[in-house]
Design a protein around this motif. Structure first.
Motif, PDB file in Angstrom:
ATOM      1  N   MET A   1       0.819  -1.206   0.000  1.00 34.53           N
ATOM      2  CA  MET A   1       0.000   0.000   0.000  1.00 34.53           C
ATOM      3  C   MET A   1       0.859   1.266   0.000  1.00 34.53           C
ATOM      4  O   MET A   1       0.523   2.241  -0.672  1.00 34.53           O
ATOM      5  N   ARG A   2       1.957   1.220   0.716  1.00 32.39           N
ATOM      6  CA  ARG A   2       2.848   2.382   0.759  1.00 32.39           C
ATOM      7  C   ARG A   2       3.489   2.614  -0.617  1.00 32.39           C
ATOM      8  O   ARG A   2       3.503   3.736  -1.122  1.00 32.39           O
ATOM      9  N   GLN A   3       3.994   1.570  -1.223  1.00 30.03           N
ATOM     10  CA  GLN A   3       4.691   1.702  -2.506  1.00 30.03           C
ATOM     11  C   GLN A   3       3.751   2.053  -3.656  1.00 30.03           C
ATOM     12  O   GLN A   3       4.104   2.839  -4.532  1.00 30.03           O
ATOM     13  N   ASN A   4       2.574   1.468  -3.678  1.00 27.17           N
ATOM     14  CA  ASN A   4       1.667   1.643  -4.808  1.00 27.17           C
ATOM     15  C   ASN A   4       0.679   2.794  -4.664  1.00 27.17           C
ATOM     16  O   ASN A   4       0.219   3.334  -5.672  1.00 27.17           O
ATOM     17  N   TYR A   5       0.348   3.149  -3.425  1.00 32.44           N
ATOM     18  CA  TYR A   5      -0.683   4.166  -3.213  1.00 32.44           C
ATOM     19  C   TYR A   5      -0.269   5.288  -2.268  1.00 32.44           C
ATOM     20  O   TYR A   5      -1.033   6.233  -2.073  1.00 32.44           O
ATOM     21  N   GLY A   6       0.897   5.171  -1.658  1.00 35.21           N
ATOM     22  CA  GLY A   6       1.357   6.200  -0.736  1.00 35.21           C
ATOM     23  C   GLY A   6       0.571   6.247   0.562  1.00 35.21           C
ATOM     24  O   GLY A   6       0.555   7.263   1.246  1.00 35.21           O
ATOM     25  N   ILE A   7      -0.083   5.138   0.906  1.00 35.63           N
ATOM     26  CA  ILE A   7      -0.897   5.062   2.120  1.00 35.63           C
ATOM     27  C   ILE A   7      -0.124   4.313   3.197  1.00 35.63           C
ATOM     28  O   ILE A   7       0.363   3.216   2.966  1.00 35.63           O
ATOM     29  N   ASN A   8      -0.042   4.907   4.379  1.00 36.11           N
ATOM     30  CA  ASN A   8       0.671   4.290   5.499  1.00 36.11           C
ATOM     31  C   ASN A   8      -0.335   3.573   6.403  1.00 36.11           C
ATOM     32  O   ASN A   8      -1.146   4.214   7.068  1.00 36.11           O
ATOM     33  N   LEU A   9      -0.260   2.263   6.447  1.00 32.66           N
ATOM     34  CA  LEU A   9      -1.170   1.455   7.267  1.00 32.66           C
ATOM     35  C   LEU A   9      -0.455   0.796   8.443  1.00 32.66           C
ATOM     36  O   LEU A   9      -0.986  -0.158   9.019  1.00 32.66           O
ATOM     37  N   GLU A  10       0.718   1.288   8.810  1.00 29.93           N
ATOM     38  CA  GLU A  10       1.498   0.666   9.878  1.00 29.93           C
ATOM     39  C   GLU A  10       0.727   0.488  11.176  1.00 29.93           C
ATOM     40  O   GLU A  10       0.944  -0.483  11.896  1.00 29.93           O
ATOM     41  N   LYS A  11      -0.160   1.402  11.495  1.00 29.60           N
ATOM     42  CA  LYS A  11      -0.904   1.335  12.759  1.00 29.60           C
ATOM     43  C   LYS A  11      -2.353   0.915  12.544  1.00 29.60           C
ATOM     44  O   LYS A  11      -3.208   1.175  13.380  1.00 29.60           O
ATOM     45  N   LYS A  12      -2.627   0.226  11.451  1.00 28.56           N
ATOM     46  CA  LYS A  12      -4.006  -0.119  11.089  1.00 28.56           C
ATOM     47  C   LYS A  12      -4.239  -1.617  10.946  1.00 28.56           C
ATOM     48  O   LYS A  12      -5.087  -2.054  10.181  1.00 28.56           O
ATOM     49  N   ARG A  13      -3.525  -2.404  11.704  1.00 27.39           N
ATOM     50  CA  ARG A  13      -3.646  -3.868  11.608  1.00 27.39           C
ATOM     51  C   ARG A  13      -5.085  -4.329  11.834  1.00 27.39           C
ATOM     52  O   ARG A  13      -5.634  -5.102  11.044  1.00 27.39           O
ATOM     53  N   THR A  14      -5.711  -3.864  12.896  1.00 31.49           N
ATOM     54  CA  THR A  14      -7.081  -4.271  13.214  1.00 31.49           C
ATOM     55  C   THR A  14      -8.042  -3.824  12.123  1.00 31.49           C
ATOM     56  O   THR A  14      -8.949  -4.569  11.742  1.00 31.49           O
ATOM     57  N   LEU A  15      -7.849  -2.633  11.603  1.00 28.38           N
ATOM     58  CA  LEU A  15      -8.684  -2.124  10.524  1.00 28.38           C
ATOM     59  C   LEU A  15      -8.604  -3.047   9.301  1.00 28.38           C
ATOM     60  O   LEU A  15      -9.630  -3.414   8.718  1.00 28.38           O
ATOM     61  N   ILE A  16      -7.394  -3.437   8.929  1.00 26.26           N
ATOM     62  CA  ILE A  16      -7.208  -4.327   7.777  1.00 26.26           C
ATOM     63  C   ILE A  16      -7.906  -5.663   8.030  1.00 26.26           C
ATOM     64  O   ILE A  16      -8.629  -6.177   7.169  1.00 26.26           O
ATOM     65  N   GLU A  17      -7.690  -6.239   9.206  1.00 24.50           N
ATOM     66  CA  GLU A  17      -8.304  -7.533   9.526  1.00 24.50           C
ATOM     67  C   GLU A  17      -9.828  -7.452   9.461  1.00 24.50           C
ATOM     68  O   GLU A  17     -10.473  -8.322   8.866  1.00 24.50           O
ATOM     69  N   CYS A  18     -10.400  -6.423  10.053  1.00 19.15           N
ATOM     70  CA  CYS A  18     -11.863  -6.285  10.081  1.00 19.15           C
ATOM     71  C   CYS A  18     -12.444  -6.040   8.699  1.00 19.15           C
ATOM     72  O   CYS A  18     -13.427  -6.670   8.312  1.00 19.15           O
ATOM     73  N   ARG A  19     -11.836  -5.144   7.959  1.00 16.82           N
ATOM     74  CA  ARG A  19     -12.380  -4.779   6.655  1.00 16.82           C
ATOM     75  C   ARG A  19     -12.218  -5.885   5.618  1.00 16.82           C
ATOM     76  O   ARG A  19     -13.021  -6.003   4.708  1.00 16.82           O
ATOM     77  N   MET A  20     -11.175  -6.687   5.743  1.00 18.48           N
ATOM     78  CA  MET A  20     -10.896  -7.698   4.724  1.00 18.48           C
ATOM     79  C   MET A  20     -11.465  -9.082   5.044  1.00 18.48           C
ATOM     80  O   MET A  20     -11.542  -9.935   4.161  1.00 18.48           O
TER      81      MET A  20
END
Length: 53
Positions: A16-35
């Motif tokens: 996500m950082r390389q392709n979209y410039g989005i930093n998700l380092e502190k969003k582990r729970t968000l990723i798990e829930c949304r996906m």
């Protein structure tokens, strides 16, 4: 809910950082829930399997 392994989380964050410039380092729970529902729809039993698809 399917949980991310450390290497899966790192891979997603870097992608996500390389392709979209989005930093998700502190969003582990968000990723798990949304996906989680998407993984279930695709029949994937892990985030690694989903990324292979």
């Amino acid at each position: 809910m399917i949980r991310l392994k450390e290497e899966e989380f790192t891979e997603i964050v870097e992608y996500m950082r390389q392709n979209y410039g989005i930093n998700l380092e502190k969003k582990r729970t968000l990723i798990e829930c949304r996906m989680s529902k998407e993984l279930e729809r695709q029949g994937a039993d892990s985030f690694g399997r989903y990324m292979e698809l």
